[in-house]
Scaffold this active site. Structure first.
Site, short mmCIF file in Angstrom:
data_model
loop_
_atom_site.label_atom_id
_atom_site.label_comp_id
_atom_site.label_asym_id
_atom_site.label_seq_id
_atom_site.Cartn_x
_atom_site.Cartn_y
_atom_site.Cartn_z
CG ASP A 75 -1.88 -1.53 1.44
OD1 ASP A 75 -2.58 -1.77 0.80
OD2 ASP A 75 -1.33 -2.29 1.47
CG ASP A 118 -4.22 -1.23 -2.97
OD1 ASP A 118 -4.43 -1.89 -3.96
OD2 ASP A 118 -5.04 -0.53 -1.65
CE1 TYR A 123 -4.03 3.21 -2.09
CE2 TYR A 123 -1.61 3.13 -1.87
CZ TYR A 123 -3.07 2.86 -1.03
OH TYR A 123 -3.14 1.68 -0.49
CG HIS A 178 -10.23 -2.74 4.56
ND1 HIS A 178 -10.80 -2.09 4.16
CD2 HIS A 178 -8.58 -1.84 3.88
CE1 HIS A 178 -10.25 -1.47 3.21
NE2 HIS A 178 -9.03 -1.14 3.59
CG HIS A 212 -7.12 -4.50 2.10
ND1 HIS A 212 -7.58 -3.41 0.71
CD2 HIS A 212 -8.15 -4.94 2.56
CE1 HIS A 212 -8.22 -3.81 0.95
NE2 HIS A 212 -9.08 -4.72 1.79
CG HIS A 268 -3.39 1.98 4.15
ND1 HIS A 268 -2.99 2.97 4.08
CD2 HIS A 268 -3.52 0.67 3.74
CE1 HIS A 268 -4.49 2.75 2.48
NE2 HIS A 268 -3.89 1.40 2.46
#
Length: 329
Positions: free
Chosen positions: A48, A81, A84, A221, A247, A249
């Site tokens: 991420d 990820d 972004y 999440h 996923h 953070h």
């Protein structure tokens, strides 16, 4: 650099071509990566991250370089990820250099990067990240939806987790690049079958599964129920040691109450979600940090040892396992 049985550019091209014509591609391609002369292995994990150096991405990268030099890392794993907010536009998107090549510049990070796609990557041109063109632009880049990596006494199973989650197929706020995934039921069934077969055929001392989405998480999440229902039974049956994801953070470790599995989240590569922590059984939640950072893992035949670091280079938590004997601090 990786010792790969087949040309990654050729395999990526075949994978991309099949996806573009709508063929379900779930068979795990197999690759080899050389380990040190004593058989040991060291790698970093970050997820991420792709925000053009912002949200402390550059600070995380700097500390990764220092730890990578100290532990003589063999490669880096990205848990997805990668770019972004919506992946890459195409293979010429400047975000590839601005968020990857120009950020991870330390000498110790000039190693192979093994990457999977996250849900944000699927919001853009997912096939662009799989393209051999990116590998030609920066030879460190290696990304497939799912694949297997053999490194000494350890085998890694990279799993494309985004297609498992139902909400991505029903929400209207975002669109996703599902080329090569549809029909979804066939894709998931084939992928689960291939992962199960590959794990059953593995004679590795240590088995590690890598995906973008959390299996269990005390973060924002939370759990990914579709993975718990469909993938977790396969991991338990085949005695997998670690499930590594991004996923959420944050950085965290959760122990399984009924198996040797450890659930490790390394999704602190850039923007973090401070304060978003959900209650969890303290006997299972071994570590949780709601800031940016990364994970380092060192493996020998006898032992797995991992450590989490923040943007200042502080070692926040370490844990090891040796023949089913666990320790943490």
């Amino acid at each position: 650099m990786a010792m790969i049985k087949y040309s990654p550019a050729v395999l990526l091209l075949l994978y991309m071509t099949a996806a573009m014509v709508g063929v379900v591609v779930a068979e795990l391609q197999r690759f080899d990566h050389a380990v040190k002369s004593d058989g040991s292995l060291s790698f970093l994990v970050v997820g991420d991250w792709g925000r053009r150096g912002l949200y402390n991405q550059s600070n995380v990268a700097y500390q990764m370089g220092k730890v990578g030099e100290k532990t003589d890392v063999d490669f880096i794993i990205s848990t997805g990820d990668n770019f972004y907010d919506s992946g890459l536009i195409d293979v010429d998107d400047p975000a590839f250099f601005e968020s990857f090549s120009n950020v991870y510049t330390a000498p110790s990070l000039q190693k192979q990067w093994y990457s999977v796609l996250g849900n944000h990557d699927y919001r853009g041109n997912a096939l662009a990240q799989l393209s051999p063109v990116l590998t030609q632009k920066d030879s460190r880049w290696f990304c497939l939806k799912s694949f297997m990596l053999h490194a000494g006494n350890t085998e890694f199973f990279f799993v494309d987790t985004t297609p498992f989650q139902d909400k991505y197929f029903t929400e209207t706020k975002h669109t996703y690049d599902w080329r090569g995934v549809l029909p979804r039921p066939d894709y998931i069934a084939n992928l689960l079958k291939e992962v199960d077969i590959a794990l059953k055929e593995s004679n590795a001392k240590w088995k590690i599964v890598v995906g973008h989405h959390t299996m269990f998480s005390a973060g924002d999440h939370g759990n990914t129920q579709e993975l718990v229902d469909k993938l977790l039974p396969i991991l338990k049956e085949n005695e997998v040691n670690l499930y590594i994801n991004g996923h959420d953070h944050c950085l965290q470790q959760i122990s399984s109450p009924d198996s040797k599995l450890q659930f490790l989240t390394s999704g602190g590569g850039s923007k973090a979600w401070r304060g978003n922590t959900n209650p969890w059984n303290p006997n299972e939640l071994k570590f949780y940090y709601d800031g940016q950072g990364f994970m380092n893992c060192e493996i020998t035949y006898e032992k797995i040892q991992l450590a989490f670091y923040d943007i200042f280079g502080n070692e926040l938590h370490k844990w090891s396992v040796s023949e089913y004997v666990h320790s943490s601090s």
